[in-house]
Design a protein around this motif. Sequence first.
Motif, short mmCIF file in Angstrom:
data_model
loop_
_atom_site.label_atom_id
_atom_site.label_comp_id
_atom_site.label_asym_id
_atom_site.label_seq_id
_atom_site.Cartn_x
_atom_site.Cartn_y
_atom_site.Cartn_z
N ARG A 182 1.16 -0.80 0.21
CA ARG A 182 0.45 -0.11 -0.52
C ARG A 182 0.82 1.23 -0.31
NH1 ARG A 182 -4.60 0.39 0.52
NH2 ARG A 182 -5.19 -1.65 1.56
N ARG A 183 2.25 1.12 0.77
CA ARG A 183 2.74 2.39 0.57
C ARG A 183 3.09 2.36 -0.74
NH1 ARG A 183 2.93 5.39 3.82
NH2 ARG A 183 3.04 7.22 2.48
N ALA A 184 3.78 2.04 -1.30
CA ALA A 184 3.92 2.21 -2.87
C ALA A 184 3.03 2.95 -3.80
CB ALA A 184 5.06 0.84 -3.72
N ILE A 185 1.85 2.34 -3.20
CA ILE A 185 0.73 2.68 -4.10
C ILE A 185 0.41 4.27 -3.72
CG2 ILE A 185 -1.54 2.88 -4.48
CD1 ILE A 185 -1.29 0.54 -4.44
N LEU A 186 0.73 4.76 -1.99
CA LEU A 186 0.24 5.69 -1.99
C LEU A 186 1.65 6.76 -1.97
CD1 LEU A 186 -0.98 5.11 1.86
CD2 LEU A 186 -2.74 5.39 -0.79
N ASP A 187 2.58 6.28 -2.47
CA ASP A 187 3.70 7.57 -2.84
C ASP A 187 3.53 7.96 -4.38
OD1 ASP A 187 5.08 6.85 -0.18
OD2 ASP A 187 6.84 5.84 -1.02
N VAL A 188 3.55 7.21 -5.19
CA VAL A 188 2.74 7.27 -6.17
C VAL A 188 1.81 8.00 -6.44
CG1 VAL A 188 2.66 6.13 -9.32
CG2 VAL A 188 4.10 4.93 -7.41
N HIS A 189 0.93 8.00 -5.92
CA HIS A 189 -0.48 8.67 -5.94
C HIS A 189 -0.50 9.81 -5.46
CE1 HIS A 189 -5.01 8.59 -6.85
NE2 HIS A 189 -4.89 8.88 -6.15
N LYS A 190 0.51 9.98 -4.21
CA LYS A 190 1.02 11.86 -3.85
C LYS A 190 1.64 12.12 -4.29
CE LYS A 190 3.47 13.36 0.30
NZ LYS A 190 3.32 13.43 0.97
N HIS A 191 2.19 11.49 -5.01
CA HIS A 191 3.17 13.04 -6.62
C HIS A 191 1.92 12.74 -7.97
CE1 HIS A 191 5.63 13.59 -9.81
NE2 HIS A 191 5.44 12.56 -10.30
N LEU A 192 1.38 12.12 -8.04
CA LEU A 192 0.44 12.37 -9.07
C LEU A 192 -0.52 13.39 -8.45
CD1 LEU A 192 -0.22 8.87 -10.07
CD2 LEU A 192 1.38 9.98 -11.35
N ALA A 193 -0.92 13.43 -7.49
CA ALA A 193 -1.75 14.01 -6.91
C ALA A 193 -1.48 15.42 -6.97
CB ALA A 193 -3.12 13.91 -5.73
N ALA A 194 -0.69 15.65 -6.61
CA ALA A 194 0.67 17.04 -6.64
C ALA A 194 0.61 17.48 -7.78
CB ALA A 194 1.99 16.82 -5.87
N VAL A 195 1.09 17.08 -8.68
CA VAL A 195 1.01 17.51 -10.12
C VAL A 195 0.36 17.81 -10.43
CG1 VAL A 195 3.36 16.44 -10.11
CG2 VAL A 195 2.01 15.42 -10.97
N GLY A 196 -0.86 17.00 -10.38
CA GLY A 196 -2.37 17.02 -10.86
C GLY A 196 -2.91 18.38 -10.45
N GLN A 197 -2.78 18.71 -9.18
CA GLN A 197 -2.99 20.14 -8.84
C GLN A 197 -3.03 21.19 -9.23
OE1 GLN A 197 -2.59 20.32 -4.91
NE2 GLN A 197 -3.89 18.89 -4.52
N ALA A 198 -1.48 21.47 -9.85
CA ALA A 198 -1.18 22.09 -10.74
C ALA A 198 -1.59 21.85 -12.04
CB ALA A 198 0.29 22.20 -10.95
N GLY A 199 -2.46 20.82 -12.69
CA GLY A 199 -2.68 20.99 -14.15
C GLY A 199 -1.70 20.12 -15.10
N TYR A 200 -1.09 18.86 -14.34
CA TYR A 200 0.26 18.01 -14.95
C TYR A 200 0.09 16.46 -14.65
CZ TYR A 200 2.27 22.73 -15.85
OH TYR A 200 2.83 24.13 -16.52
N GLU A 201 -0.15 15.84 -15.95
CA GLU A 201 0.24 14.63 -15.60
C GLU A 201 1.39 14.49 -14.61
OE1 GLU A 201 0.28 12.48 -19.20
OE2 GLU A 201 -1.94 12.92 -19.76
N GLY A 202 1.47 13.36 -13.91
CA GLY A 202 2.90 12.74 -13.34
C GLY A 202 3.04 11.15 -13.82
N LEU A 203 3.83 10.87 -13.71
CA LEU A 203 4.32 9.53 -13.85
C LEU A 203 5.28 8.93 -13.07
CD1 LEU A 203 5.40 7.41 -16.44
CD2 LEU A 203 7.16 7.96 -14.72
#
Length: 162
Positions: free
Chosen positions: A14-35
């Motif tokens: 779950r930690r690996a899922i949350l780590d990636v999702h946190k990054h995706l959400a952070a860049v998403g708030q600025a209107g960008y895709e993340g990976l």
Amino acid sequence: MAGLARVERFRVPRRAILDVHKHLAAVGQAGYEGLGLWVGKTAGETATVERALIPQQRLIRSASGVGVQIEGDELHRLNVWLFENDLRILAQVHSHPTDAYHSGTDDENAIATAIGSLSLVVPDFASQPFDLSSTAVYRLNAAGSWLEVPCQTAHRLIEIVD
């Protein structure tokens, strides 16, 4: 290491899922895709994710849309690190602004390139908590095509562990 093509179960902390999702959400708030990447090892028919990696990435916004690119120097650094740590890329996870699907650009610019690798696409810039049911899951076949994994199959293929 056994090949990813014969893997029937991806064990993902779950930690690996949350780590990636946190990054995706952070860049998403600025209107960008993340990976982000799930990296680990295979043993027989099981792939075990040991950790998430967030590579350095160039976030793209243009008249034709948004995207994310990993530059050559970062790919080299990543591959050296994976080799030195005896790990491999098991899955790439990225976000889309709206619907979750694998675009032609996603097909052409994949970082996970081993047959049997997974590619997950999270909708709505990861603005909601991670939910495998709303995430599009694809798997690379021997012909080099990304095939969509039906939701029910994805739930059997990806085991989330605490």
